[in-house]
Design an enzyme around this catalytic site. Structure first.
Site, PDB file in Angstrom:
ATOM      1  N   ASP A  53      -7.576   7.662  21.230  1.00  6.30           N
ATOM      2  CA  ASP A  53      -8.771   8.116  20.677  1.00  6.30           C
ATOM      3  C   ASP A  53     -10.070   7.836  21.913  1.00  6.30           C
ATOM      4  O   ASP A  53      -9.860   7.168  22.429  1.00  6.30           O
ATOM      5  CB  ASP A  53      -9.173   7.476  19.512  1.00  6.30           C
ATOM      6  CG  ASP A  53      -8.320   8.061  18.283  1.00  6.30           C
ATOM      7  OD1 ASP A  53      -7.314   8.661  18.287  1.00  6.30           O
ATOM      8  OD2 ASP A  53      -8.767   7.534  17.180  1.00  6.30           O
ATOM      9  N   HIS A 104     -11.692  14.582  17.800  1.00  3.79           N
ATOM     10  CA  HIS A 104     -12.003  13.195  17.144  1.00  3.79           C
ATOM     11  C   HIS A 104     -13.535  13.476  16.612  1.00  3.79           C
ATOM     12  O   HIS A 104     -14.080  12.481  16.115  1.00  3.79           O
ATOM     13  CB  HIS A 104     -11.880  12.186  18.103  1.00  3.79           C
ATOM     14  CG  HIS A 104     -11.959  10.735  17.475  1.00  3.79           C
ATOM     15  ND1 HIS A 104     -11.333  10.617  16.153  1.00  3.79           N
ATOM     16  CD2 HIS A 104     -12.378   9.839  17.960  1.00  3.79           C
ATOM     17  CE1 HIS A 104     -11.518   9.172  16.208  1.00  3.79           C
ATOM     18  NE2 HIS A 104     -12.075   8.756  17.200  1.00  3.79           N
ATOM     19  N   HIS A 108     -19.100  10.358  17.757  1.00  2.00           N
ATOM     20  CA  HIS A 108     -18.295   9.489  17.003  1.00  2.00           C
ATOM     21  C   HIS A 108     -18.730   9.209  15.549  1.00  2.00           C
ATOM     22  O   HIS A 108     -19.123   8.043  15.208  1.00  2.00           O
ATOM     23  CB  HIS A 108     -18.178   8.006  17.774  1.00  2.00           C
ATOM     24  CG  HIS A 108     -17.027   7.499  17.563  1.00  2.00           C
ATOM     25  ND1 HIS A 108     -16.948   6.193  16.644  1.00  2.00           N
ATOM     26  CD2 HIS A 108     -15.602   7.478  17.880  1.00  2.00           C
ATOM     27  CE1 HIS A 108     -15.818   5.800  16.672  1.00  2.00           C
ATOM     28  NE2 HIS A 108     -14.936   6.487  17.366  1.00  2.00           N
ATOM     29  N   HIS A 198      -6.451   3.376  22.441  1.00  2.31           N
ATOM     30  CA  HIS A 198      -7.717   4.116  22.877  1.00  2.31           C
ATOM     31  C   HIS A 198      -7.957   4.219  24.398  1.00  2.31           C
ATOM     32  O   HIS A 198      -7.290   3.077  24.987  1.00  2.31           O
ATOM     33  CB  HIS A 198      -9.108   3.182  22.408  1.00  2.31           C
ATOM     34  CG  HIS A 198      -9.053   3.286  21.058  1.00  2.31           C
ATOM     35  ND1 HIS A 198      -8.286   2.449  20.188  1.00  2.31           N
ATOM     36  CD2 HIS A 198     -10.020   4.006  20.016  1.00  2.31           C
ATOM     37  CE1 HIS A 198      -8.522   2.513  18.796  1.00  2.31           C
ATOM     38  NE2 HIS A 198      -9.668   3.605  18.720  1.00  2.31           N
TER      39      HIS A 198
END
Length: 244
Positions: A53, A104, A108, A198
């Site tokens: 991610d 994603h 964010h 990540h």
């Protein structure tokens, strides 16, 4: 006047070992995921899904790609539209090196804390950025922090995407080294699991995502010893479809 302390600020006051226990125990996660269902696992067929991610990010994405090449693993990268706009060549390299791109979001955004219009804008803008820069029409969406909303679920369905969560992680948003990441993963990883890691530290507590790249070789070796290969989500679902 009372001072207001954010939840993230309060968490930073908790010792890391205690935070890790809280992450594992968190009682609301299952309830949220039941309200907005998504993939948490795939059919167990001797493989687990490897996902990253928050990238692409020059801090660690190149090292992650090199590590994946070294282990023969493939992965699904849940990228941010803002990062793809900043680093389009790096985003293209992810695809060129045989990995899968998924969404994603544009930013964010924590979907359960924004209204439906803003959620819709975030997801559609991110979807469009990936289509424009990479020629990819995303099939998968992972909400930041694993937190969906009714509005996000509607937009996800309208765009033809499926929500993807996880069954294992490396706690690699914390300031932990490669050995710790690999150990946490090894405790959780199983046949049919979906692993969350990540390739950027941009939305994390740590300064760099380099330890994640360093952990990939150890994770892959531990998985191999259990008879588990690390593959992308699309590959895992294709295997399941061919078996059916």
């Amino acid at each position: 006047m009372k001072l207001r302390t954010s939840a993230s600020g309060l968490r930073s006051l908790i010792p890391q070992a205690a935070r890790e226990r809280l992450y594992a125990w968190h009682p609301g996660r299952a309830r949220r995921w039941q309200a907005y269902p998504g993939l948490e696992r795939v059919e167990p067929r001797g493989h687990a899904v490897l996902t990253f991610d928050d990238g692409p990010d020059p801090d660690a994405t190149p090292a992650v790609l090199d590590a994946l090449d070294g282990t023969g693993a493939s992965a699904t990268f849940f990228v941010l539209g803002t990062q793809v706009e900043r680093y389009p060549a790096l985003a293209r390299e992810v695809v060129e090196r045989g990995h899968e791109i998924a969404l994603h979001g544009y930013g964010h955004e924590r979907q359960d804390r924004i209204d439906s219009d803003r959620s819709d804008e975030d997801m559609r803008r991110g979807y469009s950025v990936l289509e424009e820069h990479l020629g990819v029409q995303c099939r998968w969406y992972r909400p930041p922090y694993g937190k969906m909303s009714a509005g996000a679920a509607r937009t996800c369905a309208a765009l033809g995407m499926r929500v993807v969560y996880w069954s294992a992680w490396g706690l690699d948003w914390e300031e932990v080294d490669a050995a710790r990441i690999a150990n946490v993963v090894s405790d959780q990883l199983e046949d049919g699991g979906i692993l969350l890691l990540h390739d950027s530290a941009r939305n994390a507590r740590r300064a760099s995502a380099a330890p994640t790249a360093e952990a990939i070789g150890i994770i892959a070796e531990n998985a191999r010893e259990r008879g588990i290969s690390l593959i992308s989500l699309g590959e895992a679902l294709a295997y399941a479809g061919s078996a059916a």
